[in-house]
Scaffold this active site. Structure first.
Site, PDB file in Angstrom:
ATOM      1  N   HIS A   1      18.873 167.572  43.312  1.00 13.13           N
ATOM      2  CA  HIS A   1      18.153 166.441  42.557  1.00 13.13           C
ATOM      3  C   HIS A   1      16.939 166.409  43.596  1.00 13.13           C
ATOM      4  O   HIS A   1      17.051 166.005  44.743  1.00 13.13           O
ATOM      5  CB  HIS A   1      18.724 165.252  42.140  1.00 13.13           C
ATOM      6  CG  HIS A   1      19.770 165.630  41.146  1.00 13.13           C
ATOM      7  ND1 HIS A   1      19.911 164.804  40.156  1.00 13.13           N
ATOM      8  CD2 HIS A   1      21.011 166.059  41.119  1.00 13.13           C
ATOM      9  CE1 HIS A   1      20.732 165.317  39.328  1.00 13.13           C
ATOM     10  NE2 HIS A   1      21.583 166.073  39.951  1.00 13.13           N
ATOM     11  N   THR A   2      15.761 166.422  43.104  1.00 14.27           N
ATOM     12  CA  THR A   2      14.442 165.824  43.582  1.00 14.27           C
ATOM     13  C   THR A   2      14.476 164.696  44.040  1.00 14.27           C
ATOM     14  O   THR A   2      14.543 163.613  43.475  1.00 14.27           O
ATOM     15  CB  THR A   2      13.318 166.235  42.805  1.00 14.27           C
ATOM     16  OG1 THR A   2      13.339 167.422  42.191  1.00 14.27           O
ATOM     17  CG2 THR A   2      12.236 166.235  43.723  1.00 14.27           C
ATOM     18  N   THR A   3      14.819 164.514  45.492  1.00 14.18           N
ATOM     19  CA  THR A   3      14.614 163.092  46.103  1.00 14.18           C
ATOM     20  C   THR A   3      13.581 162.866  46.970  1.00 14.18           C
ATOM     21  O   THR A   3      13.185 161.787  46.984  1.00 14.18           O
ATOM     22  CB  THR A   3      16.077 162.952  47.076  1.00 14.18           C
ATOM     23  OG1 THR A   3      15.677 164.020  47.850  1.00 14.18           O
ATOM     24  CG2 THR A   3      17.252 162.761  46.342  1.00 14.18           C
TER      25      THR A   3
END
Lengths: 248, 236
Positions: free
Chosen positions: B13-15
């Protein structure tokens, strides 16, 4: 006689290049009671004759709102019509959810036609037995479409489908050149006059067996109520399309 | 072999973003909408890609720009182009209005946010349709806001005062351009991830116009800077 050799299913052609099952499905549309539509530059009007299965029953509704800007009138198998109606309503809702604007009319008719065509090319399916008149307004203008069980669709200035619709079409052929510039009231009277041509001798139009729906560029789809219908039917005898020509 | 990372459970997930674009400033003017952004994509604190076009034409009367993760920007451009192409497929001459694109992007961003895998972007959609100007912001959460002026990133902190004082919604194109240039001057001075080469694009009744990149004028030859070089070092 040869018909019976090639009409078992949709996946069999006849030597004359016909798909008999599809043609039989179109017959189902012709058995439904008449419904017609006509449009001007600003409005579309749908008129239909409602059937009453028996004296104890209510009248079968023939017009359904799909969205604020679109409505259909059906002729043929009501159950099949319900399926298509639900599909169209769902598509309009999804489009509105995603884009916050109304589903383009032609595109939805195209989708319905695709769905209908799919049923004509399978061994295990039958075509929808209903024809729709789709009235709608979008940025491209005012539209009236007809869809067929075959999966074809056509855009019309005015059209009638169902039982004895030829009489109504004949009326249209005489007067359709006036429709573009007609007012809403004139359009409704034309529609009712056309329906009147298609009823049996012992029948008469009244607010119970006639359904009129109207759409306008600034008007969401609405049905005329019982009182309005009575008023318009009362004006029918005095309505003379010739006077409309003199006005122009 | 399962390559779809969602199924194999290995999707990340793009954090935090990797390659990022800077602020975007958009203003409405008399007759259209103008969008400006710089031409830099940063790799963290490194000014890695200095000649990047970050404003894109989506359709005949819509342009799109965003700040944040640049790969997400490229993906969004592809998604929006798909919609425009669908008109070709349906063959019905129906083209989405700028508002349709804005709402679609809001739905897309919201969907991704709900899966805790956002498009790491502040998006700006600008357009001109039916003689009306359209300007909207869609943020990382899918919030959709229409407005007369939009700023993203550091511009929201530094530039609102300049915009308030020198711009109004009925100014001319030239005035709006000057306001944006002034804003980017300030940004170049104060925002570490900003660049002095910017690109302007505007939409009006004739369609979209994306201009060539230009360098904003900044002044660095102050005496203080010069003499500091000769400053004596402090010694014990």
């Amino acid at each position: 006689m040869l018909k019976h050799l090639y009409d078992t299913d949709c996946v069999t052609w006849s030597p004359q290049g016909k798909l008999f099952q599809v043609e039989y499905a179109m017959e189902a549309v012709k058995q439904g009671s008449i419904c017609l539509g006509l449009k001007s530059n600003e409005n579309v009007v749908l008129c239909s004759l409602k059937r009453q299965p028996s004296e104890l029953a209510g009248y079968q509704e023939k017009q359904f709102k799909i969205d604020d800007h679109m409505a259909i009138a059906i002729a043929g198998l009501t159950a099949d019509a319900r399926v298509l109606c639900k599909y169209m309503r769902t598509e309009c809702l999804e489009y509105k959810y995603t884009y916050e604007s109304h589903h383009p009319v032609g595109r939805l008719v195209y989708k319905v036609a695709e769905k209908s065509q799919h049923k004509t090319q399978s061994g295990a399916k039958r075509p929808y037995g209903v024809g729709l008149l789709v009235a709608g307004i979008d940025p491209n203008g005012v539209h009236l479409f007809e869809t067929c069980p075959s999966g074809n669709y056509y855009e019309y200035k005015c059209q009638a489908i169902g039982s004895r619709s030829q009489a109504a079409r004949t009326y249209f052929e005489s007067w359709f050149h006036l429709f573009e510039k007609s007012t809403l009231e004139q359009l409704i009277l034309h529609g009712l006059s056309a329906i009147k041509k298609a009823i049996m001798e012992d029948e008469e139009l009244n607010e119970k067996n006639v359904e009129v729906g109207i759409l306008g560029k600034n008007q969401k789809f609405t049905h005329l109520n019982a009182q309005e219908l009575r008023d318009y039917i009362a004006k029918l005898d005095a309505f003379n399309p010739n006077s409309q020509i003199q006005q122009e | 072999m399962i390559f779809n990372s969602e199924i194999s459970g290995q999707q990340q997930h793009t954090t935090s973003p990797v390659v990022t674009g800077g602020s975007v400033i958009a203003l409405v003017y008399n007759g259209g909408v103008i969008v400006g952004s710089d031409t830099l994509c940063s790799y963290g604190s490194m000014a890695a890609f200095k000649n990047v076009q970050k404003i894109v034409q989506i359709s005949q009367n819509t342009i799109y720009a965003s700040s944040g993760e640049y790969s997400d920007f490229q993906q969004v451009v592809k998604e929006l182009a798909k919609i425009d192409r669908s008109a070709l497929q349906y063959d019905d001459g129906v083209h989405p209005s700028p508002k349709d694109y804005g709402n679609f992007l809001a739905r897309l961003s919201y969907k991704k946010r709900c899966k805790i895998n956002p498009l790491y972007l502040q998006n700006v959609i600008a357009g001109f349709h039916n003689k009306e100007r359209y300007l909207a912001l869609v943020d990382i959460y899918g919030t959709y806001l229409e407005s007369n002026f939009i700023t993203t990133g550091f511009a929201s902190y530094f530039c609102k005062a300049i915009i308030s004082n020198y711009w109004n919604e009925n100014c001319t194109l030239e005035q709006a351009k000057q306001v944006i240039r002034e804003c980017f001057k300030v940004l170049f001075c104060r925002d570490c991830r900003a660049h002095d080469v910017i690109q302007l694009a505007y939409v009006d009744e004739q369609g979209t116009h994306i201009e060539e990149p230009e360098r904003v004028e900044t002044k660095w030859d102050f005496n203080g800077f010069k003499s500091r070089a000769n400053e004596k070092l402090h010694t014990q």
